[in-house]
Design a protein around this motif. Structure first.
Motif, PDB file in Angstrom:
ATOM      1  N   ILE A 154       0.844  -1.196   0.000  1.00 24.67           N
ATOM      2  CA  ILE A 154       0.000   0.000   0.000  1.00 24.67           C
ATOM      3  C   ILE A 154       0.880   1.247   0.000  1.00 24.67           C
ATOM      4  CG2 ILE A 154      -1.792   1.285   1.216  1.00 24.67           C
ATOM      5  CD1 ILE A 154      -2.636  -1.340   2.540  1.00 24.67           C
ATOM      6  N   GLY A 155       0.771   2.033  -1.050  1.00 24.21           N
ATOM      7  CA  GLY A 155       1.436   3.325  -1.091  1.00 24.21           C
ATOM      8  C   GLY A 155       0.568   4.347  -0.384  1.00 24.21           C
ATOM      9  N   ALA A 156       1.079   4.901   0.724  1.00 25.73           N
ATOM     10  CA  ALA A 156       0.237   5.726   1.597  1.00 25.73           C
ATOM     11  C   ALA A 156       0.966   6.993   2.032  1.00 25.73           C
ATOM     12  CB  ALA A 156      -0.189   4.921   2.824  1.00 25.73           C
ATOM     13  N   PRO A 157       0.784   8.093   1.313  1.00 25.01           N
ATOM     14  CA  PRO A 157       1.346   9.356   1.787  1.00 25.01           C
ATOM     15  C   PRO A 157       0.509   9.920   2.934  1.00 25.01           C
ATOM     16  CG  PRO A 157       0.057   9.737  -0.189  1.00 25.01           C
ATOM     17  CD  PRO A 157       0.068   8.246   0.041  1.00 25.01           C
ATOM     18  N   MET A 158       1.098  10.808   3.700  1.00 27.62           N
ATOM     19  CA  MET A 158       0.353  11.526   4.731  1.00 27.62           C
ATOM     20  C   MET A 158      -0.180  12.821   4.149  1.00 27.62           C
ATOM     21  SD  MET A 158       1.592  13.237   8.357  1.00 27.62           S
ATOM     22  CE  MET A 158       1.565  11.791   9.408  1.00 27.62           C
ATOM     23  N   TYR A 159      -1.488  13.012   4.263  1.00 25.41           N
ATOM     24  CA  TYR A 159      -2.122  14.272   3.893  1.00 25.41           C
ATOM     25  C   TYR A 159      -2.808  14.833   5.134  1.00 25.41           C
ATOM     26  CZ  TYR A 159      -1.603  13.050  -1.098  1.00 25.41           C
ATOM     27  OH  TYR A 159      -1.120  12.724  -2.339  1.00 25.41           O
ATOM     28  N   ASN A 160      -2.361  15.989   5.589  1.00 30.72           N
ATOM     29  CA  ASN A 160      -2.982  16.637   6.748  1.00 30.72           C
ATOM     30  C   ASN A 160      -3.107  15.678   7.929  1.00 30.72           C
ATOM     31  OD1 ASN A 160      -3.343  19.160   5.409  1.00 30.72           O
ATOM     32  ND2 ASN A 160      -5.069  18.275   4.301  1.00 30.72           N
TER      33      ASN A 160
ATOM     34  N   SER B 186      -7.927  10.848   0.978  1.00 34.70           N
ATOM     35  CA  SER B 186      -9.343  10.463   0.972  1.00 34.70           C
ATOM     36  C   SER B 186      -9.577   9.271   0.046  1.00 34.70           C
ATOM     37  CB  SER B 186     -10.222  11.643   0.554  1.00 34.70           C
ATOM     38  OG  SER B 186      -9.950  12.027  -0.783  1.00 34.70           O
ATOM     39  N   GLN B 187      -8.749   9.143  -1.003  1.00 35.76           N
ATOM     40  CA  GLN B 187      -8.886   8.001  -1.911  1.00 35.76           C
ATOM     41  C   GLN B 187      -8.622   6.687  -1.171  1.00 35.76           C
ATOM     42  OE1 GLN B 187      -7.177  10.779  -2.542  1.00 35.76           O
ATOM     43  NE2 GLN B 187      -7.933  11.610  -4.480  1.00 35.76           N
ATOM     44  N   LEU B 188      -7.619   6.688  -0.312  1.00 35.77           N
ATOM     45  CA  LEU B 188      -7.308   5.479   0.451  1.00 35.77           C
ATOM     46  C   LEU B 188      -8.360   5.244   1.529  1.00 35.77           C
ATOM     47  CD1 LEU B 188      -5.461   3.113   0.991  1.00 35.77           C
ATOM     48  CD2 LEU B 188      -3.962   4.632   2.321  1.00 35.77           C
ATOM     49  N   LYS B 189      -8.846   6.309   2.137  1.00 35.06           N
ATOM     50  CA  LYS B 189      -9.923   6.168   3.111  1.00 35.06           C
ATOM     51  C   LYS B 189     -11.171   5.581   2.440  1.00 35.06           C
ATOM     52  CE  LYS B 189     -12.216   6.784   7.014  1.00 35.06           C
ATOM     53  NZ  LYS B 189     -13.611   6.487   6.647  1.00 35.06           N
ATOM     54  N   GLY B 190     -11.432   5.996   1.201  1.00 36.43           N
ATOM     55  CA  GLY B 190     -12.561   5.447   0.464  1.00 36.43           C
ATOM     56  C   GLY B 190     -12.410   3.949   0.247  1.00 36.43           C
ATOM     57  N   TRP B 191     -11.196   3.511  -0.074  1.00 34.39           N
ATOM     58  CA  TRP B 191     -10.928   2.072  -0.245  1.00 34.39           C
ATOM     59  C   TRP B 191     -11.153   1.334   1.073  1.00 34.39           C
ATOM     60  CZ3 TRP B 191      -7.117  -1.020   2.034  1.00 34.39           C
ATOM     61  CH2 TRP B 191      -6.940  -2.290   1.473  1.00 34.39           C
TER      62      TRP B 191
END
Length: 203
Positions: A90-96, A101-106
């Motif tokens: 899983i490629g997971a950058p930190m945003y804020n 949100s795309q990964l949260k949607g998954w």
């Protein structure tokens, strides 16, 4: 063997997490030459975020919109991916301070009671088979490890670990590049360190 490769960064070719996730997959392919890859780019081809229309169907309502039906099938395919995969990257950058949100949607589409978890006598139980390996390619602009004063703001890796554990994925390795917005030298050193860790990954 099958590997599920997920990317969620919006930065395309400029993304560090995408570069690291690709390196992890390449390393696993070198270790397991017969590896089959399932790739999901959650930015280029994302399922819809959950809505009242989804919830109506989940509660037994009819699917009257072909677009919604296709999207529900896509969400089901995400779960099928997890069951099929032996290795998950899983490629997971930190945003804020959290995940995109795309990964949260998954995550919202794969955390489904009765499919990937259930509530038993001892509380929630993950339903994914044991033995699956997960690699998280984590990237973030600041430093959130060790005694960093920002450590308490990490709702990215801590959240991902928690939600993956919740559905039964407990063998998790994080490859991290942080401090990426703290100057060119810090960024280069962080990426080099992460790539060295990837090159040393064992089967």
């Amino acid at each position: 063997m099958t590997i599920l490769h997920i990317d969620s960064s919006i930065l395309g070719g400029y993304s560090v997490s995408r570069s690291l996730s690709a390196d992890i997959v390449a390393r696993q392919q070198a270790l397991h030459p017969d590896l089959k890859v399932i790739y999901r780019d959650l930015v280029a081809d994302a399922a819809l975020h959950l809505s009242d229309r989804h919830m109506a169907v989940f509660q037994g309502g009819a699917v009257s919109d072909p677009g919604l039906g296709a999207d529900l099938a896509a969400g089901g395919a995400y779960i099928d991916d997890l069951f099929a995969a032996d290795i998950i990257v899983i490629g997971a950058p930190m945003y804020n301070f959290s995940v995109p949100s795309q990964l949260k949607g998954w995550i919202d589409r794969v955390c489904v009671v009765g499919r990937t978890f259930q509530y038993g006598a001892n509380g929630p139980e993950g339903l994914l088979p044991k033995g699956k390996k997960v690699f998280i390619a984590s990237s973030r602009g600041g430093v959130y490890t060790g005694d960093s004063p920002a450590a308490g703001l990490d709702f990215q890796e801590t959240y991902l670990r928690s939600v993956l554990h919740f559905i039964g994925l407990t063998d998790i390795t994080v490859v991290r590049a942080e401090g990426l917005n703290m100057g060119d030298e810090v960024k280069a050193a962080a990426i080099a360190k992460a790539k060295t860790e990837i090159a040393a990954l064992a089967a």
